[in-house]
Scaffold this motif. Structure first.
Motif, mmCIF file in Angstrom:
data_model
loop_
_atom_site.group_PDB
_atom_site.id
_atom_site.type_symbol
_atom_site.label_atom_id
_atom_site.label_comp_id
_atom_site.label_asym_id
_atom_site.label_seq_id
_atom_site.Cartn_x
_atom_site.Cartn_y
_atom_site.Cartn_z
ATOM 1 N N GLN A 1 -7.637 9.223 5.736
ATOM 2 C CA GLN A 1 -8.216 8.578 4.559
ATOM 3 C C GLN A 1 -7.149 7.648 4.006
ATOM 4 O O GLN A 1 -6.206 8.098 3.354
ATOM 5 N N PRO A 2 -7.244 6.332 4.290
ATOM 6 C CA PRO A 2 -6.165 5.447 3.822
ATOM 7 C C PRO A 2 -6.076 5.457 2.306
ATOM 8 O O PRO A 2 -7.097 5.568 1.628
ATOM 9 N N PRO A 3 -4.883 5.371 1.755
ATOM 10 C CA PRO A 3 -4.721 5.287 0.297
ATOM 11 C C PRO A 3 -5.344 3.991 -0.237
ATOM 12 O O PRO A 3 -5.662 3.092 0.545
ATOM 13 N N PRO A 4 -5.509 3.868 -1.542
ATOM 14 C CA PRO A 4 -6.107 2.635 -2.098
ATOM 15 C C PRO A 4 -5.219 1.407 -1.837
ATOM 16 O O PRO A 4 -4.014 1.550 -1.601
ATOM 17 N N ILE A 5 -5.845 0.234 -1.927
ATOM 18 C CA ILE A 5 -5.130 -0.996 -1.525
ATOM 19 C C ILE A 5 -3.882 -1.220 -2.371
ATOM 20 O O ILE A 5 -2.870 -1.720 -1.868
ATOM 21 N N GLN A 6 -3.917 -0.824 -3.641
ATOM 22 C CA GLN A 6 -2.754 -1.070 -4.492
ATOM 23 C C GLN A 6 -1.501 -0.389 -3.921
ATOM 24 O O GLN A 6 -0.405 -0.946 -3.958
ATOM 25 N N LYS A 7 -1.710 0.768 -3.341
ATOM 26 C CA LYS A 7 -0.607 1.496 -2.720
ATOM 27 C C LYS A 7 0.015 0.663 -1.581
ATOM 28 O O LYS A 7 1.238 0.550 -1.458
ATOM 29 N N PHE A 8 -0.863 0.081 -0.761
ATOM 30 C CA PHE A 8 -0.375 -0.769 0.334
ATOM 31 C C PHE A 8 0.375 -1.981 -0.217
ATOM 32 O O PHE A 8 1.410 -2.380 0.304
ATOM 33 N N LEU A 9 -0.174 -2.581 -1.262
ATOM 34 C CA LEU A 9 0.478 -3.764 -1.847
ATOM 35 C C LEU A 9 1.892 -3.388 -2.314
ATOM 36 O O LEU A 9 2.842 -4.153 -2.117
ATOM 37 N N ASP A 10 2.013 -2.204 -2.893
ATOM 38 C CA ASP A 10 3.330 -1.759 -3.362
ATOM 39 C C ASP A 10 4.273 -1.515 -2.180
ATOM 40 O O ASP A 10 5.407 -1.990 -2.160
ATOM 41 N N LEU B 1 -6.902 -2.462 5.531
ATOM 42 C CA LEU B 1 -6.771 -1.007 5.435
ATOM 43 C C LEU B 1 -7.406 -0.328 6.639
ATOM 44 O O LEU B 1 -6.827 0.592 7.228
ATOM 45 N N SER B 2 -8.599 -0.806 7.016
ATOM 46 C CA SER B 2 -9.291 -0.102 8.097
ATOM 47 C C SER B 2 -8.597 -0.321 9.436
ATOM 48 O O SER B 2 -8.561 0.584 10.272
#
Lengths: 373, 373
Positions: free
Chosen positions: A330-339, A319-320
């Motif tokens: 402000q990056p979204p939470p990791i679950q968002k990236f996984l999706d 994320l960073s």
């Protein structure tokens, strides 16, 4: 009283574990021992002959004797008479049949070169395993397992690049977010290379990074063609620190500028480009997880790696790193990236994930994210 | 009766020398032994402890004992009882003081790892020296000499590139005229690498190619900084098979097309880019040439190398390569080339020469030659 698995013993542990301890036992290596036991259980042999040439307290071998029913012989070696004495007492206290154990007190490399045909050899020294690799792989039988620990992770990960080049013959890359993975791939390359020079094929079947060490298990096969097939998976990593492009290439594929953004590319390697895990083996370990007393952390680690191994990629994203490269406030939470990226988490980093999308696709989805932000 | 230097003995020599001989002695390695004696004489130690871990007939060690006055101890090892017996008889027949000799019968690598502090260690196996390098360099003291012979020259020179990559970790280049030099530079890289991984600096001080083998002597020093200084001289060879451009580069300097003619460049390596000879040592050997009974060929070889070493270039040119590349119908005699390019002849090839002119200059002079033809 210290208990680990089925082993109980008394030992004064200093605050900081060091090689100056009279008898060496590192409680932080419990997960290391847990997973080696589990892997041992998956081997397609009955009556294993296993060897720990730097046996120290001997807790690992004793756990193998007590917690698996597969050992024919546990071969212990350690230069220190105190350690051997400690191990002898440990064996007695746990009522182990003496005929199942051999105890030697020799230089580890000389010892390894005077013995052959082990099904499993442990290389778990202080610091770098490099001085022991050639001797250890000679002592293994075909289809045997070489278990390597490396605690010189900062060297392999790029904090001391000239030491990495000197010791492992490869350039690390601290400036990518998956520098630990680069390190473990350099370690694998070194073992592959040490095997190949003697016409052996050493293929990594289970790798992980945990706390202060890297750990890789290799299956040994013999013959030049098999060695060549493994060597064919060694190459270089190209990395762009502007758009996060990464690619594995052979020597002739090296290039200077990023095909996506034109930035100067960074190069690491030579390193292992192939898979870090044999998924069948992982599945077998997972099925057998109830057969050994695993710590909670061991189980968590195994679970994450089992998911991670479904995407066999070179490197991962964090994320960073994405936030920094593409100026996501402000990056979204990791679950968002996984999706978004159809990703899986990696055990290498709490904020890291693997994805199988192409770099083009990756850039497009990042830009969509940016526009929505 | 066979005589070599001050050694006389009886042995039935088969027509073709092979590893199946009961006691191994290769008359074609006389020059190899001659030059090792001469090099021994230049070492800055009195009372040398020298070791031949694959001693075979023992003729080399016996010559060192008889023809130099510098040995304190000759340490012989060979797995074969017949060979050791032969050597014992040889010592007796030549009235050698027994206290100056040790005879062992062990696996060469195990033997080397159980002994330390040799001033000189000989690695002269059948075939590749690779399996012995790590063990041999451990047994050397600081400033000691590692003498390496390699008879797998066709592998190193590019006839079997995948074997070269497997065994030495480098790509050879059969399609350049100095493929033997590329081979010896790959051999040197391997020794440098094996040393560096253990924080030793192994620097080549005298190298040559002769008959069916390569030969390199290395000086050992210890410490990471010294090792790094030697490693800094490892890189890649770029070669253009159209205009004969050649250059040594580091990983980041690799490029795809020839800066002179645009042709696709060939790459070899990693290999040793540094000097093949220590000129001071060469001079000392030359001065001492009368102190050892050298064969005529040994003297000729030394003389040519002494001239050759005045131009420390990466690669050389041959008349036929220039003729082919630039379509010179009938190339002029070699002396003409030496004059035009201020060249020196090379021991690697009878029709080869080194020159210090830049590639630009080289091309200009070749074109002048063409116009005059």
């Amino acid at each position: 009283m210290i208990r680990e698995g089925k082993v109980c013993f008394e030992l004064n542990l200093p605050e900081v574990v060091s090689s100056r301890m009279e008898v060496f036992y590192n409680p932080h290596m419990r997960e290391n021992r847990d997973l080696s036991l589990l892997l041992l259980l998956t081997l397609p042999f009955e009556k294993l002959k296993v060897c720990d040439p730097m046996g120290a307290s001997g807790v690992r071998l004793l756990r193998m004797l007590l917690e698996t029913q597969k050992l024919e012989k546990a071969v212990y070696n350690d230069l220190s008479a105190e350690s051997a004495q400690f191990f002898r007492k440990l064996l007695k206290n746990h009522c182990v049949d003496e005929s199942m154990v051999e105890i030697h007190q020799e230089d580890a490399c000389v010892f390894l070169r005077r013995h052959r045909d082990f099904h499993y050899v442990e290389v778990d020294p202080f610091g770098s395993p490099v001085p022991f690799l050639e001797s250890a792989l000679l002592s293994l039988r075909r289809h045997g397992i070489l278990a390597v620990s490396a605690t010189d992770t900062s060297v392999l990960s790029g904090t001391y690049p000239s030491t990495c080049f000197r010791r492992y013959g490869s350039m690390p890359l601290l400036s990518c977010e998956f520098y630990h993975e680069v390190g473990i791939r350099i370690l694998i390359k070194k073992v592959v290379e040490e095997g190949a020079k003697l016409d052996y094929a050493l293929e990594p079947v289970f790798s992980y990074s945990y706390r202060h060490y890297f750990r890789v298990f290799f299956k040994k096969q013999a013959g030049p063609k098999r060695a060549d097939r493994v060597l064919a998976q060694v190459g270089y990593l190209l990395f762009c620190d502007r758009c996060l492009y990464r690619a594995g290439v052979k020597l002739e594929g090296l290039q200077n500028s990023c095909p996506y953004c034109g930035n100067r590319l960074l190069v690491a390697g030579p390193l292992w480009l192939g898979s870090l895990w044999d998924r069948e083996l992982l599945e077998a370990m997972w099925q057998l997880r109830g057969a050994v007393e695993l710590s909670e952390n061991s189980l968590k680690l195994l679970k994450r790696i089992r998911q991670e191994a479904t995407l066999n990629t070179l490197g991962f994203y964090t994320l960073s790193a994405i936030g920094k490269a593409f100026k996501l406030g402000q990056p979204p939470p990791i679950q968002k990236f996984l999706d978004i990226f159809k990703g899986v988490r990696t055990h290498f980093s709490g904020e890291g994930f693997r994805t199988a999308v192409s770099h083009q696709e990756f850039l497009e989805r990042v830009h969509e994210l940016l526009q929505r932000a």
